[in-house]
Scaffold this active site. Structure first.
Site, short mmCIF file in Angstrom:
data_model
loop_
_atom_site.label_atom_id
_atom_site.label_comp_id
_atom_site.label_asym_id
_atom_site.label_seq_id
_atom_site.Cartn_x
_atom_site.Cartn_y
_atom_site.Cartn_z
N ALA A 1 13.54 49.74 31.86
CA ALA A 1 13.40 49.04 33.32
C ALA A 1 14.78 48.42 33.72
O ALA A 1 14.76 47.29 32.85
CB ALA A 1 12.19 47.42 32.58
N SER B 1 16.75 50.53 36.74
CA SER B 1 16.00 50.55 38.32
C SER B 1 14.42 50.13 38.57
O SER B 1 14.18 49.24 39.55
CB SER B 1 16.45 51.87 38.91
OG SER B 1 17.75 52.43 38.67
N THR C 1 24.87 41.30 30.31
CA THR C 1 26.12 40.42 30.70
C THR C 1 25.88 39.01 29.95
O THR C 1 25.66 38.82 30.20
CB THR C 1 26.84 40.16 31.88
OG1 THR C 1 26.76 41.89 32.18
CG2 THR C 1 27.80 39.72 32.15
N ARG D 1 24.16 40.31 46.87
CA ARG D 1 25.05 42.19 46.98
C ARG D 1 26.49 42.17 47.39
O ARG D 1 27.03 42.44 46.94
CB ARG D 1 23.77 43.15 47.72
CG ARG D 1 23.33 43.15 46.13
CD ARG D 1 22.11 43.98 46.75
NE ARG D 1 21.17 45.04 45.34
CZ ARG D 1 20.15 45.12 45.72
NH1 ARG D 1 19.21 45.74 46.75
NH2 ARG D 1 19.65 45.61 44.79
N ARG E 1 58.08 57.42 43.96
CA ARG E 1 58.31 58.57 43.33
C ARG E 1 59.07 59.70 44.12
O ARG E 1 58.55 59.77 44.66
CB ARG E 1 56.89 58.50 42.39
CG ARG E 1 57.22 59.57 41.47
CD ARG E 1 57.55 60.54 40.66
NE ARG E 1 57.10 61.42 39.84
CZ ARG E 1 57.67 61.63 38.87
NH1 ARG E 1 58.38 61.22 38.29
NH2 ARG E 1 57.63 62.83 38.50
N GLN F 1 52.60 64.17 54.49
CA GLN F 1 51.14 63.99 54.36
C GLN F 1 50.12 63.68 53.64
O GLN F 1 49.44 62.07 53.94
CB GLN F 1 51.32 64.27 56.20
CG GLN F 1 52.26 64.51 57.46
CD GLN F 1 51.45 64.93 58.92
OE1 GLN F 1 50.32 65.52 58.64
NE2 GLN F 1 51.81 64.36 59.55
N GLY G 1 50.45 62.56 36.95
CA GLY G 1 49.96 62.79 34.89
C GLY G 1 50.28 60.74 34.74
O GLY G 1 49.50 60.53 33.33
N GLU H 1 23.68 45.81 39.46
CA GLU H 1 23.14 45.20 40.96
C GLU H 1 22.28 46.29 40.99
O GLU H 1 22.25 46.00 43.09
CB GLU H 1 24.24 44.19 41.59
CG GLU H 1 24.64 43.41 40.05
CD GLU H 1 24.52 41.99 40.39
OE1 GLU H 1 23.28 41.54 41.47
OE2 GLU H 1 24.24 41.34 39.33
N THR I 1 21.37 50.70 41.46
CA THR I 1 22.71 51.79 41.66
C THR I 1 22.60 51.79 43.26
O THR I 1 21.79 51.48 44.11
CB THR I 1 22.10 52.74 40.92
OG1 THR I 1 20.75 52.72 41.71
CG2 THR I 1 21.73 53.10 39.66
C1 FAD Z 1 27.85 47.08 32.31
C2 FAD Z 1 26.23 46.54 32.66
C3 FAD Z 1 26.04 45.66 32.59
C4 FAD Z 1 25.04 45.14 33.51
N1 FAD Z 1 24.32 43.34 33.20
C5 FAD Z 1 23.33 43.46 33.52
C6 FAD Z 1 23.00 41.59 33.40
O1 FAD Z 1 23.57 40.82 32.63
N2 FAD Z 1 21.72 41.78 33.36
C7 FAD Z 1 20.96 42.84 34.04
O2 FAD Z 1 19.27 41.96 33.91
N3 FAD Z 1 20.85 44.15 33.68
C8 FAD Z 1 22.08 44.65 33.28
N4 FAD Z 1 22.80 45.46 33.55
C9 FAD Z 1 21.97 46.93 33.46
C10 FAD Z 1 22.08 47.58 34.99
O3 FAD Z 1 21.08 46.91 35.71
C11 FAD Z 1 20.91 49.26 35.26
O4 FAD Z 1 21.96 49.75 34.76
C12 FAD Z 1 21.09 49.42 36.49
O5 FAD Z 1 20.08 48.42 37.33
C13 FAD Z 1 20.54 50.91 36.55
O6 FAD Z 1 19.41 50.79 35.34
P1 FAD Z 1 19.05 51.79 34.41
O7 FAD Z 1 20.59 52.21 33.71
O8 FAD Z 1 17.94 51.63 33.63
O9 FAD Z 1 19.41 52.94 35.37
P2 FAD Z 1 17.85 53.82 35.67
O10 FAD Z 1 16.95 52.82 36.53
O11 FAD Z 1 17.55 54.76 34.51
O12 FAD Z 1 19.09 55.19 36.66
C14 FAD Z 1 19.37 56.11 36.56
C15 FAD Z 1 19.13 56.55 37.53
O13 FAD Z 1 18.02 57.94 37.94
C16 FAD Z 1 18.63 56.93 39.70
N5 FAD Z 1 17.14 56.65 40.00
C17 FAD Z 1 15.91 56.12 38.97
N6 FAD Z 1 15.55 55.06 40.51
C18 FAD Z 1 15.58 56.08 41.44
C19 FAD Z 1 14.59 56.40 42.77
N7 FAD Z 1 13.99 55.62 42.98
N8 FAD Z 1 15.64 57.01 43.72
C20 FAD Z 1 16.62 57.95 43.87
N9 FAD Z 1 17.20 57.69 42.30
C21 FAD Z 1 16.89 57.16 41.15
C22 FAD Z 1 19.66 55.98 39.66
O14 FAD Z 1 19.82 55.85 41.22
C23 FAD Z 1 20.35 56.48 38.55
O15 FAD Z 1 21.48 57.38 39.17
C24 FAD Z 1 23.55 46.00 33.03
C25 FAD Z 1 24.45 46.69 33.07
C26 FAD Z 1 25.82 47.91 33.12
C27 FAD Z 1 26.51 49.07 32.46
#
Ligand code: FAD
Length: 413
Positions: free
Chosen positions: A142, A144, A172, A272, A297, A308, A370, A393, A395
């Protein structure tokens, strides 16, 4: 002809007040003198920089009172200003210091007055013994899709306790915090509307343990780990908002009386821009570093900025960063003044700032050549740190989903 009436309302202005400028300079000073010099070390160590958290606590930057005073600014600009300056110093250390703000926002937004008074100060500890707090929503299956949360909270009538079971991912400060805010399902059939937030003290509670610590691409001074809940028992009053209110809400949902929660969406929109401001801090750090480097540099007998190709890249970086900041400030102002987010302006700000940070930090590496690719210079760290801002927070894809639904009124998938 009537005499011109004196204006009763100030016109549109983007000028910061003296208080906001002073605060900006104060946080910048801390970021420049304490955070930036320590950034490389803590990135390499991949550990929580407790001595720096303590320094922030000692000067009042990391405290309940500090956060409350930032929030008190009615324009909404203080919170993004503080975040941008601190993360300009270093994003890993910045998150180690301000990561606590997320669970604090959840307690503040959903807790009763009594819960706010009891739990928020505990998130910070004291300047002599600072603490951090964690927000645990994500799970292995769980991310996204928060409606897929499997962690359960069952109420045990006999003992008047909640019993939580499940595995949280990516938290975190997970496991190193005392206060953990945990999102769990009270009624799986209701999907996300059957969720509730629980506040758990790790020090006082059995059955809550840190799982694997995550080794990351960036933000390495910020601790990220799984959190396991194994028959974790907490008193009835540790559900945010209170059990009575939760029971009433669930009853309304079961009767089909409650529509999709607009309140939750508005809360996300309001938080956000803060995350966007953190991304801005990284982007600005990279831009400033690249600008100075390009002036110094020399190749082909002239500074590389004389080309440019380099100067226009820097012009684009500055323009994009300033554009992102305007979106962040607008959304922060809307959130603080209670303006409805009709077009998902909070999501827009986070989307733009996150994408700009990744792009600008990559451009900074290119300008340093580099050197940009080595750990002797900070821009490769800026780039690694920036990438998370298109992932956590929500994607970038999820931000676009929220924005496209808001502007179309359709349930885009
Ligand atoms: C360093 C770090 C700190 C974090 N801290 C916290 C925290 O403190 N508390 C907490 O609860 N969570 C935390 N997270 C979790 C973070 O919120 C999740 O990693 C994030 O919500 C994405 O979920 P997932 O990694 O499962 O990716 P997924 O949900 O599996 O997504 C994988 C890919 O599929 C895409 N995708 C998924 N669904 C759709 C859709 N419907 N349409 C289009 N694209 C889609 C996503 O955009 C992504 O590119 C943290 C993550 C990291 C890496």
């Amino acid at each position: 002809m009537a005499a011109t009436e004196p204006a009763t309302k100030p016109g549109f202005s983007l000028e910061l007040t003296d208080d906001q400028r002073d605060l900006q300079a104060w946080v910048h000073g801390f970021a420049e003198s304490v955070v930036r010099p320590a950034a490389h070390e803590w990135d390499e160590r991949e550990e929580t920089p407790w001595p720096i958290i303590q320094e922030a606590a000692k000067i009042g930057l990391y405290s309940y009172e500090g956060l409350a005073s930032f929030f008190a600014d009615e324009s909404g600009l203080t919170i993004p200003i503080v975040n941008e300056e601190l993360f300009w110093g270093d994003a890993g250390i910045g998150l180690a210091i301000l990561g606590t703000a997320l669970p604090v926002a959840a307690i503040f937004g959903q807790g009763t007055g009594e819960q706010i008074g009891e739990w928020i100060p505990r998130c910070f500890g004291t300047p002599d013994e600072p603490k951090v707090a964690a927000f645990c929503a994500s799970e292995p299956d769980a991310g996204s899709d928060v409606s897929a949360i499997r962690t359960t909270a069952r109420f045990d009538e006999k003992t008047n306790e909640w019993v939580l079971n499940g595995q949280k991912a990516w938290a975190t400060n997970g496991g190193i915090a005392d206060v953990h805010v945990v999102i769990a399902s009270v009624d799986r059939e209701l999907g996300a509307r059957g969720h509730a937030a629980f506040v758990i003290s790790k020090e006082e509670t059995k059955g809550i343990e840190q799982g694997a610590k995550v080794r990351k691409h960036g933000l390495r001074a910020s601790h990220t780990a799984d959190v396991h809940l194994d028959d974790c028992r907490i008193p009835a009053d540790q559900v945010l908002g209170g059990k009575e209110k939760l029971d009433e809400r669930l009853a309304r949902v079961r009767e089909g009386k409650r529509a999709r929660s607009q309140a939750a969406l508005q809360t996300f929109e309001a938080t956000r821009p803060t995350v966007g401001a953190q991304a801005l801090g990284i982007a600005r750090a990279a831009y400033e570093y690249a600008l100075e480097y390009a002036k110094e540099r020399t190749q082909f007998g002239r500074p590389i900025i004389d080309n440019q190709a380099i100067a226009f890249t820097l012009a684009d970086m500055k323009t994009e960063i300033d554009a992102a900041r305007l979106l962040v400030w607008r959304a922060s102002w809307m959130g603080r003044t209670g303006k409805p987010f009709e077009n998902a302006e909070g999501s827009m700000s986070k989307l733009k700032a996150g994408e700009v940070a990744v792009w600008a930090t990559e451009r900074a590496i290119q300008i340093l050549g580099g050197n940009g690719y080595t750990r002797e210079f900070p821009v490769e760290r800026f780039h690694r740190d920036a990438k998370i801002y298109t992932i956590f927070e929500g994607t970038s894809e999820i931000q676009r989903l929220v924005i496209s639904r808001a502007i179309s009124g359709m349930h885009i998938r």
